[in-house]
Design a protein around this motif. Structure first.
Motif, short mmCIF file in Angstrom:
data_model
loop_
_atom_site.label_atom_id
_atom_site.label_comp_id
_atom_site.label_asym_id
_atom_site.label_seq_id
_atom_site.Cartn_x
_atom_site.Cartn_y
_atom_site.Cartn_z
N CYS A 129 -29.92 -61.79 -75.34
CA CYS A 129 -28.78 -61.03 -74.79
C CYS A 129 -27.60 -62.00 -74.59
O CYS A 129 -27.79 -63.11 -74.09
N SER A 130 -26.36 -61.60 -74.94
CA SER A 130 -25.18 -62.46 -74.83
C SER A 130 -24.74 -62.55 -73.37
O SER A 130 -25.09 -61.70 -72.56
N PRO A 131 -23.90 -63.61 -72.97
CA PRO A 131 -23.39 -63.71 -71.60
C PRO A 131 -22.64 -62.42 -71.25
O PRO A 131 -21.92 -61.84 -72.06
N GLY A 132 -22.78 -61.99 -70.01
CA GLY A 132 -22.17 -60.72 -69.57
C GLY A 132 -23.12 -59.55 -69.73
O GLY A 132 -22.81 -58.44 -69.31
N SER A 133 -24.27 -59.78 -70.34
CA SER A 133 -25.28 -58.73 -70.51
C SER A 133 -26.66 -59.32 -70.18
O SER A 133 -26.83 -60.54 -70.19
N TYR A 134 -27.63 -58.42 -69.97
CA TYR A 134 -28.97 -58.89 -69.59
C TYR A 134 -29.99 -57.81 -69.97
O TYR A 134 -29.64 -56.68 -70.29
N GLN A 135 -31.29 -58.16 -69.88
CA GLN A 135 -32.37 -57.20 -70.16
C GLN A 135 -33.60 -57.60 -69.31
O GLN A 135 -34.26 -58.60 -69.59
N PRO A 136 -33.93 -56.82 -68.29
CA PRO A 136 -35.07 -57.19 -67.43
C PRO A 136 -36.44 -56.82 -68.01
O PRO A 136 -37.45 -57.28 -67.52
N ARG A 137 -36.51 -55.99 -69.02
CA ARG A 137 -37.80 -55.50 -69.55
C ARG A 137 -38.11 -56.13 -70.90
O ARG A 137 -37.23 -56.48 -71.65
N LYS A 138 -39.43 -56.16 -71.19
CA LYS A 138 -39.88 -56.65 -72.49
C LYS A 138 -39.89 -55.51 -73.49
O LYS A 138 -39.93 -54.35 -73.13
N GLY A 139 -39.87 -55.91 -74.75
CA GLY A 139 -40.04 -54.94 -75.81
C GLY A 139 -38.87 -53.99 -75.97
O GLY A 139 -39.07 -52.82 -76.33
N GLN A 140 -37.64 -54.45 -75.73
CA GLN A 140 -36.49 -53.56 -75.81
C GLN A 140 -35.67 -53.85 -77.08
O GLN A 140 -35.70 -54.95 -77.62
N SER A 141 -34.94 -52.82 -77.48
CA SER A 141 -34.13 -52.95 -78.71
C SER A 141 -32.64 -53.17 -78.42
O SER A 141 -31.84 -53.24 -79.35
N SER A 142 -32.20 -53.32 -77.13
CA SER A 142 -30.80 -53.59 -76.77
C SER A 142 -30.74 -54.20 -75.39
O SER A 142 -31.78 -54.29 -74.71
N CYS A 143 -29.44 -54.63 -74.91
CA CYS A 143 -29.26 -55.28 -73.62
C CYS A 143 -28.37 -54.39 -72.72
O CYS A 143 -27.68 -53.49 -73.19
N LEU A 144 -28.30 -54.72 -71.38
CA LEU A 144 -27.51 -53.99 -70.40
C LEU A 144 -26.26 -54.78 -70.02
O LEU A 144 -26.27 -56.01 -69.99
N THR A 145 -25.09 -54.09 -69.65
CA THR A 145 -23.83 -54.75 -69.25
C THR A 145 -23.84 -55.05 -67.76
O THR A 145 -24.28 -54.23 -66.96
N ALA A 146 -23.30 -56.28 -67.34
CA ALA A 146 -23.23 -56.66 -65.93
C ALA A 146 -22.27 -55.73 -65.20
O ALA A 146 -21.20 -55.39 -65.69
N ASP A 147 -22.57 -55.32 -63.92
CA ASP A 147 -21.75 -54.43 -63.11
C ASP A 147 -20.65 -55.21 -62.39
O ASP A 147 -20.68 -56.44 -62.28
N ALA A 148 -19.58 -54.48 -61.81
CA ALA A 148 -18.56 -55.10 -60.96
C ALA A 148 -19.26 -55.67 -59.74
O ALA A 148 -20.18 -55.07 -59.19
N GLY A 149 -18.83 -56.85 -59.29
CA GLY A 149 -19.50 -57.55 -58.19
C GLY A 149 -20.64 -58.40 -58.68
O GLY A 149 -21.31 -59.06 -57.87
N TYR A 150 -20.91 -58.37 -60.00
CA TYR A 150 -22.02 -59.13 -60.59
C TYR A 150 -21.50 -59.83 -61.83
O TYR A 150 -20.46 -59.50 -62.38
N TYR A 151 -22.35 -60.78 -62.33
CA TYR A 151 -22.00 -61.48 -63.56
C TYR A 151 -23.28 -61.94 -64.22
O TYR A 151 -24.35 -61.99 -63.60
N VAL A 152 -23.15 -62.26 -65.53
CA VAL A 152 -24.23 -62.89 -66.29
C VAL A 152 -23.62 -64.06 -67.02
O VAL A 152 -22.76 -63.86 -67.89
N ALA A 153 -24.03 -65.25 -66.70
CA ALA A 153 -23.37 -66.45 -67.20
C ALA A 153 -23.95 -66.93 -68.52
O ALA A 153 -23.24 -67.50 -69.34
N ASP A 154 -25.28 -66.71 -68.74
CA ASP A 154 -25.95 -67.34 -69.88
C ASP A 154 -26.52 -66.29 -70.83
O ASP A 154 -26.62 -65.11 -70.51
#
Length: 1452
Positions: free
Chosen positions: A716-741
């Motif tokens: 997943c690219s910075p600014g997005s994340y994925q907490p589950r295994k076996g997924q075909s896409s990533c999630l976008t970080a919310d306001a008040g939050y960030y994803v650095a790596d």
């Protein structure tokens, strides 16, 4: 009734018994595994079930009972020449049945007779039979026996102290019991020429002192056929310290000089002075007058057991016991003076080295059951002259007994014979039956003459009770229910030495048995070695069974033959070698064939080796004749035992392959234990980076896989994340939050001095000075302002600082606090202004919190300052009470963060200080630790350990279930599913082994798959074997396929074994989930075996129902004519079948019938019924006047009642005998006839009646006897119903009179029926009618009494017409005689003497008086109503008739 016994001692056969309709299941105790299943559903007695399940006759030499499933060989010494028999014959006298053949008896050679066992011939042996038929002896334990040349005496412990006497020939004489009530349990008996001694015991328990007390009684009787009690002596525990064993062992006896001496022992008696179990011996003497005396003698020490065995002969008394712990025999004179001691050599610590003693005067036999020997000592030197050992007879080459207590009792029978008892020995038939060994003295050695077992289990023949004379051996039997307790053997006919064992012939011309023959008894013939046995050399005593792997098909051989390769010899039958079947092989000399191993096969019979399966084939079972091809999806194992599935990353599209194909990257083949012919694609969300994978890898958290067949995952690219295994896409970080790596698994909250107003951001904004963002773990989209009294000088802070002591903040959003001016201070926090210091204090520049005096840690370089100089951080001024002109530096490992201090701080555990003058200590960062204080550096955590936080003082080993492969780490990883970590401090995890699994992470061990399950390559679970598969073993990675005849259900449950299709079900195919049901007319046995086919019911059996385990045998009265019948057929009318399992019926014979409701047998017509023809279902009823006897036989005709019998009813079993008083004159009578009045029948069964005889009468009909006429009555005729009274003038004096008698002259009788007459008085006379006396008058007189006429000189008449009254004896009498009546006439005017009456002739004997015929007149005389008969003296002109033949009364 049928009886089955166990195979070994203490087997407790029959602990479990269960039955079905067709079988009997019998099991022993849990310690034995020999169960027995008896099938009594098919074959009758004399038959057995063969290998095809059909009944066949037992061959000659064998037999079977009604419930026996197999034919058994005839017992040793019996034979059966015919097939299909239910028992075997004992040989006739003079014949024997050799052990090697049970088909025929053979004649014994001349001068030999049959051995009692029937299996050989020996010199003639006679046996004495005990008379036990009179009911005088109970079936009970015989504890004591004694014998001499005239009598045999026995006593029984449970027969209330009965002394039973027999003659020397075994005939019963008498039973006597002692008078003493304490003599209630007999123990032993001893006998001399004059007396008989009986010992007994009585037990009592005293509840007061809780002790046991015994009373020992010795009762002396006269020696006679009917003994008389002389004296009874009591010995008690309180008086003599006896135990319950007084007289238990055989007492000794001796007679000399008119006195009997008895020696009685009690080995367990105590003595207060000597000790426990020292033993007691009582010597009792009694003479013929009944005068007695006794002395007591005790052992010299505790546990001497003095008196266990005693004996007496003409010279000595012998008593066994211990001295100084050594068991020996004490020899005394008859006055109990010690002569010497002797005994068996002591080579063991066992007791009972001396257990039996018996002397014949010149030698004494010593039994020793501790040594299982008997020693013969000379009574002159008391040295051993010979030793006797027990022997096995072994006629059938099997051990015939267990030798247990040989030597318990011994008896010398004169000088020629020795008897030794082994009461606890046992053989194949009975447990503890006991054995009697009889030895004969031949050529300086004791040769075994015979060996005889007791008659039942636990009989213990010879236990405590053994005696003999020169001719007869008598031995008691103990614990012998239903078997009388005395055993007799006569040896009187053995009058010459015998050839010893191993020889035969006429002594002394004894010839050793030739090679191949043997002789197990002295004086017996040499027998051929049986097939399967051999003897080596000459003189063999027993035959030897061929060793395992060797055989001998012939009789009388001296060696055995080694089994050929490809053959074997059954250890139970060494008479032949048997060819190994295909699937089996053997080397030469084998006792069994070896089944081909898994992975091998044997294609033909008679093979010496097995063949390995070729490449591409396998064989999973043993004993097979070929191999199987490996299927597609599988590969052949190297050991050729299985085809293994291609899975776990491999597959195989072709058959007969030795390996699998590895699947490509992006593909997988599951590890499911199944064979796979193709690889499978990895789906979206999964990938497979390598070939040969058994599963696809799920895209990790923080990663995704967008398409199928992927070999990698994308982060997943910075600014997005994925907490589950076996997924075909990533999630976008919310306001008040960030994803650095990249590859983030979660978004991070902006707080703790940071905030973010936008989405999809890679970082937070920093809070500016004078502002803050709280550290509350929440995401914040804005910063907050610091209030007055607080400030924040730094950006990115989570809170505002409160103005400290000595400081103040005057406005909001301040970035700093303001220090109080010189001379001012603030002693509270969070204030907006300061106070002015008072005089006498100072306010140091670094602390405006208070006005203070200079303190330790401060210094002044010159005097007179308004402030004190403070020691700087990293320095100190010691608090030593002295003035200091300078400050000191802190060394490495120490620090001082504050100014004005009196010392430096040592670096704490988990901290370090690297340089001098340090103002702070530095915490060891997470992943490092300092385990000592004052450290100047930190240690990194080693592999297998971790340090989770900073400032750690030690590293922590990874706990079991976790691991860490690197150093300087802050945590350990849990072992993944399918793996484990067993120890602490692990640097790596281990995968679960094959057949083991682990469904959870972080575990310390794996779980072994239980039987019935398997584990695939992921090792995360176990899967049940079902639906035609099973797994008997634990820890397996695959399941087994059920064989034909077996199944496992598709129930999702684990199956550890394939389930047998039986008990009415079968299955012809492999790998099935259920069984097929046997159809009617067929069955599948309930034998716990798998069955691939159903079996047909044979003729004589049927099965109406499906799914049955057996066929029903056609019951009595039914038959089944053909195979596969579904019903039995009832026998037709008049036919029967009295056996089960038959194919046809029998026709009832004449005299018998078969009722319609029961065709199980032809029944004899019941009593009173008959059947004139065959094939009848009912019987005809015997008609009245006939009968059919009740004799249990069938009768084809009825029988006629004979004369004197009758039968009024039909259907009777006999005729009634005519009763007393009745008769039956003809045959076939239906009634009896009452005898008419005047007749009688005084016997039953009369065919006519007797007329009442003269002098008797029968007043009524049906009389059983005639009645004699009473005195005063008479009857002159026969067949009369009454008697007549004697008429007037007569009498009858006796009973049964046939006539009356007239009164004598001068006597009269005025009445009828009288027994005597009256004498006429003087002055009277009696006329011829004798009915009265008449006075003498009218010129007559009678001076005498008893006169029959007038005196002729009555005297004169004084004047006419005048009479004188009678006067005295001489008075004159006048008689008026009517005209025509008297013998003469007297005129009234001319009186004269009367003329004497004419006398009649005397009556002949039996003649009736002519003048009086009161009865029925004789033939031809006057009948009633005929003209009257005038009697002599009767006037002819009298009117009327004579009525009823009565004579008119005379008037004088």
């Amino acid at each position: 009734m049928y009886t089955f016994t166990g195979d070994t001692a203490s087997m407790y056969y029959g602990s479990v018994v269960a039955t079905t309709d067709n079988t009997l299941f019998v099991a022993p105790s849990a310690s034995y595994t020999t169960n027995r299943l008896i099938d009594y559903s098919t074959c009758g007695a004399g038959y057995q079930v063969n290998a095809t399940g059909h009944c066949e006759m037992c061959p000659a030499g064998t037999y079977s009972g009604e419930l026996d499933p197999d034919c058994e060989p005839c017992p040793m010494g019996t034979y059966q020449p015919y097939p299909g028999k239910t028992g075997c014959f004992s040989p006739d006298d003079g014949y024997y049945v050799p052990p090697y053949s049970r088909i025929a008896q053979l004649a014994c050679p001349d001068d030999y007779s049959s051995h009692f066992g029937g299996w050989t011939c020996v010199d003639e042996v006679a046996r004495l039979t005990l008379d036990v038929d009179a009911g005088h002896v109970q079936d009970s334990n015989v504890y004591g026996v004694a014998i001499d040349n005239d009598y045999i005496a026995t006593v029984s412990y449970y027969d209330y102290n009965a002394l039973v006497m027999y003659g020397a020939d075994g005939s019963y004489l008498s039973t006597t019991r002692p008078s003493d009530p304490y003599a209630s349990r007999s123990r032993q008996v001893a006998m001399t020429d004059s007396h008989i001694l009986v010992t007994s015991n009585y037990y009592q328990y005293n509840s007061t002192d809780q002790k046991s007390y015994y009373t020992g009684t010795t009762t002396v009787f006269t020696r006679a056929a009917e003994p008389q009690e002389l004296v009874s002596l009591q010995f008690t525990t309180s008086q003599f310290n006896i135990s319950g064993e007084l007289g238990v062992y055989h007492p000794a006896s001796h007679f000399a000089d008119g006195t009997s001496t008895f020696v009685i022992g009690d080995k367990y008696a105590d003595d207060l002075d000597i000790g426990t179990n020292c033993g007691l011996v009582i010597v009792l003497k009694i003479n013929n007058l009944g005068i007695y005396s006794h002395t007591e003698h005790r052992g010299a020490e505790s546990y001497a057991y003095y008196g266990e065995s005693v004996e007496m002969d003409d010279n000595y008394i012998y008593i066994s016991g211990k001295e100084s712990g050594i068991e020996q025999i004490f020899v005394y004179t008859h006055d109990m003076e010690l002569v010497t001691t002797f005994g068996p050599p002591k080579t063991t610590s066992a007791t009972s080295l001396v257990s039996g003693l018996n002397s014949n005067g010149t030698h004494i036999a010593v039994g020793s059951y501790a040594y299982r020997k008997a020693y013969i000592f000379s009574t002159d030197t008391f040295e051993i002259v010979s030793t006797v050992y027990p022997e096995y007879l072994n006629p059938d080459a099997r051990v015939d007994a267990v030798i247990s207590s040989f030597g318990r009792e011994v008896a010398l029978c004169g000088t020629e014979y020795l008897v030794v008892a082994d009461p606890n020995g046992y053989g194949k038939e009975f447990s503890s039956s006991g054995y009697l060994y009889v030895y004969q003295w031949i050529d300086g050695d004791w040769v075994l003459n015979s060996k005889t077992a007791g008659t039942g289990s636990s009989t213990q023949v010879g236990y405590y009770s053994l005696d003999c004379n020169n001719d007869v051996i008598v031995a008691g039997q103990n614990n012998a229910p239903y078997v009388h307790g005395v055993y007799y053997t006569s040896v009187s006919t053995i009058n010459k030495p015998r050839c010893p064992t191993g020889t035969n012939g006429d002594y002394p011309a004894c010839t050793p048995c030739l090679p191949g023959t043997y002789s197990p008894l002295g004086g017996s013939i040499c027998l051929n070695a049986s097939a399967g046995f051999y003897t080596t050399g000459t003189g063999a005593k027993i035959q030897t069974e061929c060793s395992n792997g060797y055989y001998q098909p012939e009789l009388g051989q001296g060696s055995c033959i080694q089994a050929s390769a490809g053959h074997y010899v059954d250890p139970a039958d060494h008479s032949k070698q048997v060819q190994c079947l295909s699937g089996y092989y053997s080397a030469a000399g084998s006792s069994a064939c070896t089944a081909s191993s898994r992975g091998y096969y044997v294609p033909d019979a008679d093979q010496s080796h097995q063949v390995q399966c070729s490449f591409g084939t396998y064989q999973p079972k043993i004993a097979k004749t070929s191999c199987l091809d490996v299927e597609a999806g599988y590969f052949g194992a190297r050991n050729r035992q299985t085809q293994d599935p291609c899975n776990s990353g491999q597959y195989q599209p072709q058959a007969k392959q030795e390996s699998c194909v590895t699947c490509d990257a992006g593909y997988y083949v599951p590890s499911d234990g199944q064979g796979h012919t193709a690889q499978s694609e990895c789906g979206a969300g999964t990938f497979s980076p390598l070939g040969g994978m058994s599963s696809c890898t799920l895209a990790g958290a923080g990663y995704f896989v967008a398409s199928n067949r992927s070999t990698t995952e994308a982060a997943c690219s910075p600014g997005s994340y994925q907490p589950r295994k076996g997924q075909s896409s990533c999630l976008t970080a919310d306001a008040g939050y960030y994803v650095a790596d990249e590859a983030a698994q979660s978004q991070v909250a902006c707080n703790n001095g940071k905030y973010q107003p936008s989405t999809n951001q890679t970082a937070c904004l920093t809070a500016t000075p004078g502002h803050y963002v709280p550290d509350d773990r929440e995401g914040h989209a804005a910063q907050e302002s610091c209030l007055a009294g607080t400030y924040q000088a730094n950006p990115q802070q989570a809170s505002c600082n409160v103005a400290v002591l000595g400081y103040y903040v005057a406005a909001n959003e301040a970035t700093a606090q303001v220090e109080c001016e010189t001379g001012k201070y603030q002693n509270e926090t969070g204030k907006t202004s300061c106070f002015t210091a008072e005089s006498g204090y100072y306010v140091p520049d670094f602390n405006h919190a208070a006005q203070l005096p200079c303190d330790a840690g401060n210094y002044s370089a010159s005097a007179g300052q308004s402030t004190c100089a403070t020691a700087s951080a990293g320095h100190f001024v010691p608090n030593d009470g002295m003035g200091h002109a300078a400050q000191e530096c802190c060394s490495k490992g120490t620090y001082q963060p504050n100014a004005g201090q009196s010392g430096c701080n040592v670096a704490d555990l988990g901290y370090y200080v690297a340089a001098e003058e340090a103002t702070t200590q530095v915490a060891c960062e997470a992943g490092t630790f300092a385990n000592e204080t004052g450290s100047d550096s930190c240690h990194p955590a080693s592999a297998g350990h971790y340090v989770p936080e900073s400032a750690a003082s030690e590293q922590i080993p990874c706990a079991p279930g976790t691991y860490q492969g690197s150093t300087r780490k802050t945590h350990c990883y849990p072992a993944p599913k399918g793996s484990y970590v067993a120890r602490t401090g692990a640097t790596a995890y281990e995968w679960c082994a094959q057949g083991m699994y682990q469904p959870d992470e972080g575990q310390t061990s794996c779980i072994t798959a239980t039987a019935g399950y398997y584990v695939d390559g992921f090792h995360t679970k176990q899967t049940p074997c079902d639906n035609g598969s099973f797994q008997p073993l634990a820890g397996q990675s695959s399941c087994n396929t059920t064989a034909a005849g077996y199944y496992t259900p598709a129930d999702g449950e684990p199956h550890t074994a394939q389930l047998a299709c039986n008990n009415g079900t079968y299955q012809p195919d492999e790998g099935q989930a259920e069984c097929l049901t046997a159809t009617p007319g067929h069955y599948v046995p309930d034998d716990r075996e798998g069955h691939a086919a159903q079996e047909s019911c044979l003729a004589g059996t049927y099965q109406a129902n499906p799914q049955q385990a057996s066929c029903n045998v056609a019951v009595l009265g039914y038959y089944v004519a053909a195979n596969e019948a579904t019903a039995q057929v009832e026998c037709e009318t008049g036919k029967y079948q009295n056996e089960t399992g038959k194919t046809s019926c029998f026709t009832a014979e004449s005299g018998y019938y078969v009722p319609d409701f029961n065709h199980a047998a032809q029944l004899p017509c019941d009593a009173g019924n008959y059947s004139a023809s065959a094939g009848q279902s009912t019987c005809a009823t015997a008609s009245a006047g006939h009968f059919v006897p009740n004799d249990g036989m069938g009768h084809a005709a009825q029988e006629s009642c004979s004369k004197g019998t009758y039968q009024p009813n039909a259907g009777q079993s006999g005729c009634n005998v005519a009763d007393l008083g009745y008769y039956v004159a003809a045959e076939e009578a239906t009634t009896q006839v009452a005898c008419e009045a005047g007749t009688f029948a005084n016997e039953t069964g009369s065919d006519s009646c007797h007329p009442a005889s003269a002098g008797h009468y029968v007043p009524e009909s049906a009389a059983s006897e005639q009645i004699p006429c009473a005195p005063g009555t008479y009857q002159g005729s026969t067949r009369k119903t009454h008697c007549y009274p004697a008429p007037k003038g007569s009498y009858v004096a006796r009973t049964g009179a046939t006539a009356y008698e007239w009164c004598a002259q001068g006597m009269y009788q005025p009445d009828e029926g009288q027994t005597s007459c009256i004498t006429a008085t003087a002055g009277y006379y009696v006329d011829g009618f004798h009915t009265k006396q008449t006075p003498c008058d009218n010129g007559s007189f009678q001076p005498l009494a008893g006169q029959s006429s007038l005196q002729h000189h009555c005297g004169r008449v004084l004047h006419a017409g005048r009479r004188r009254a009678p006067h005295g004896p001489a008075r004159l009498q006048q008689r008026h005689v009517p005209a025509g009546r008297g013998p003469g006439r007297v005129s009234h005017g001319n009186p004269r003497p009367l003329r004497p009456r004419r006398q009649r002739r005397p009556r002949r004997p039996g003649e009736l008086p002519r003048r009086d015929l009161p009865g029925e007149p004789p033939a031809g005389q006057l009948q009633r109503g005929s003209p009257r008969l005038l009697r002599r003296g009767q006037r002819g002109d009298c009117p009327g008739r004579v009525r009823d033949w009565q004579v008119p009364e005379r008037d004088g």
